[in-house]
Design an enzyme around this catalytic site. Sequence first.
Site, PDB file in Angstrom:
ATOM      1  N   ASP A 197       1.105  -0.658  -0.197  1.00 10.27           N
ATOM      2  CA  ASP A 197      -0.112   0.005  -0.165  1.00 10.27           C
ATOM      3  C   ASP A 197       0.880   1.581  -0.124  1.00 10.27           C
ATOM      4  O   ASP A 197       2.007   1.359   0.429  1.00 10.27           O
ATOM      5  CB  ASP A 197      -1.054   0.204   1.350  1.00 10.27           C
ATOM      6  CG  ASP A 197      -2.372  -1.004   1.339  1.00 10.27           C
ATOM      7  OD1 ASP A 197      -2.188  -2.008   0.115  1.00 10.27           O
ATOM      8  OD2 ASP A 197      -2.091  -1.419   2.466  1.00 10.27           O
ATOM      9  N   TYR A 256       7.124  -9.446   7.005  1.00  6.66           N
ATOM     10  CA  TYR A 256       7.703  -7.997   7.690  1.00  6.66           C
ATOM     11  C   TYR A 256       7.425  -8.462   8.661  1.00  6.66           C
ATOM     12  O   TYR A 256       7.943  -7.864   9.498  1.00  6.66           O
ATOM     13  CB  TYR A 256       5.732  -8.419   7.343  1.00  6.66           C
ATOM     14  CG  TYR A 256       5.610  -7.871   5.962  1.00  6.66           C
ATOM     15  CD1 TYR A 256       4.655  -6.479   4.794  1.00  6.66           C
ATOM     16  CD2 TYR A 256       4.405  -8.886   5.087  1.00  6.66           C
ATOM     17  CE1 TYR A 256       4.502  -6.457   4.061  1.00  6.66           C
ATOM     18  CE2 TYR A 256       3.957  -8.843   4.402  1.00  6.66           C
ATOM     19  CZ  TYR A 256       3.577  -7.406   3.087  1.00  6.66           C
ATOM     20  OH  TYR A 256       3.618  -7.435   1.874  1.00  6.66           O
TER      21      TYR A 256
END
Length: 460
Positions: A197, A256
């Site tokens: 994003d 992540y």
Amino acid sequence: MSIRTGGAGIPSSFLWPRCRVRRLPGLLPIVAAGTARGCAGVMEDRRIEEHHVHYNHTDPCSHLRWTARECYEFMYERPWQRVSNFFADVVCGKSSLRSLFPGVPTADGSVGDTDTVSADFASRKERTGRWARSTFKIDLGYHGGSFEGWQKQPDLNTVQGVVEMALGEFVDEKKAQQLKDRSLPVEGCASVAGRTDKGVSALHQVCSFYTWNKSVKACDIKDAINRAAPGKLRALSVAEVSRVFHPNFSAKWRRYFYIFPLDGRCKHQLNNCERRDSAYADEMADYRTKLLTEFDHENDRYLSASPEGDHEAPVANAVKNDSFSVSKVNQLLLQLEGKSLSYKMFARDTKASRSIGPPTECYVFHARAVETRLPCDDQDGEGLRVMCVELVANRFLRRMVRVLVATSIREAAAGNGDDALLKLMDATCRRATAPPAPPEGLCLADVGYEEFSRERCLIS
């Protein structure tokens, strides 16, 4: 079934300009029909007096849990620019994630973060016909704050747009002519391991590109990408691989990393406590207005993705914590390790048809949190105190990491049990979890094509 009508047999609910209002449990009136002026007035009143709906938690900590708005403010009023600057330094090679954990060795004793291409994907023999095309695996690093996300969009500066423009010079003549005939720019086509994003950085994003131009070399592709956006985008390595390689479908795990500032200038206090520093309050007024405006827009989508029911107004004057324990967050996340669970309650912006069944199941290999400090910068004599969250799974849903981080912080502040996240898996709507944490703290650290090894992780 009889229908009460007005004049000329017209149902009274359709009379104009009369306004019909429908009420749902726990929700403010919703206008179904009426004049433009009447609707505008109702919407204005709704904005002024609106109380956002909340999920009806029934556990003992329900009165201590932050509301969605309180959670949003707590997350966003932080020195995120410091975190963004750190990721920019990592992308440029001036720093690394390992600098957050001095003395932590890697599996092979080196300081590298990259993963090598598995032997299964290495090119082993010459191909002919349609298999003759050359496929390249590209390892990228980019600063999320410099782009509008990965996916290419019209008139926006995206990572995919920049990369594919740079790859245009390596497109074979036949495809280049086809693009010109259609009045399209000559660009390459890049497949990616996972779209990020806006605001989310990547330290080792993986994409692939193929061409029938046999004269293309890996070093040429690397140089072209590095010239495209210096300081913002960097090709770490480029290697020719087999045609069967796909950066997304061939991946076995993703790693992540989330960095959450624990201190700094922007500290939010819950329960409408008065600030002693009035000057600071004045300085933050415009900023908070901007945050709440963004929250209203986010909350509209947040609510629309949830079924009706399970509404509860926040408990008045509840004494809530304005801090949380990092060790508690770590205990909450530890419960997710080694389990295959449906994370649909922790996903956002997914279609209803994709919110049930196996498509929402993820297997988490590693989930830990620890407190550390960012490297020192020019702003002060010591680094910013932060919480680092490391998550490794076979796959991640849309905004899943950010929702997990925000919900873990919220549950830790409320003092909930270690199994709080597991219990939320069985919730009936997405309001049960917190709004996503800010994207500036998230980065895609690595994508693996070999079996996962815990020795690769930085947080033990």
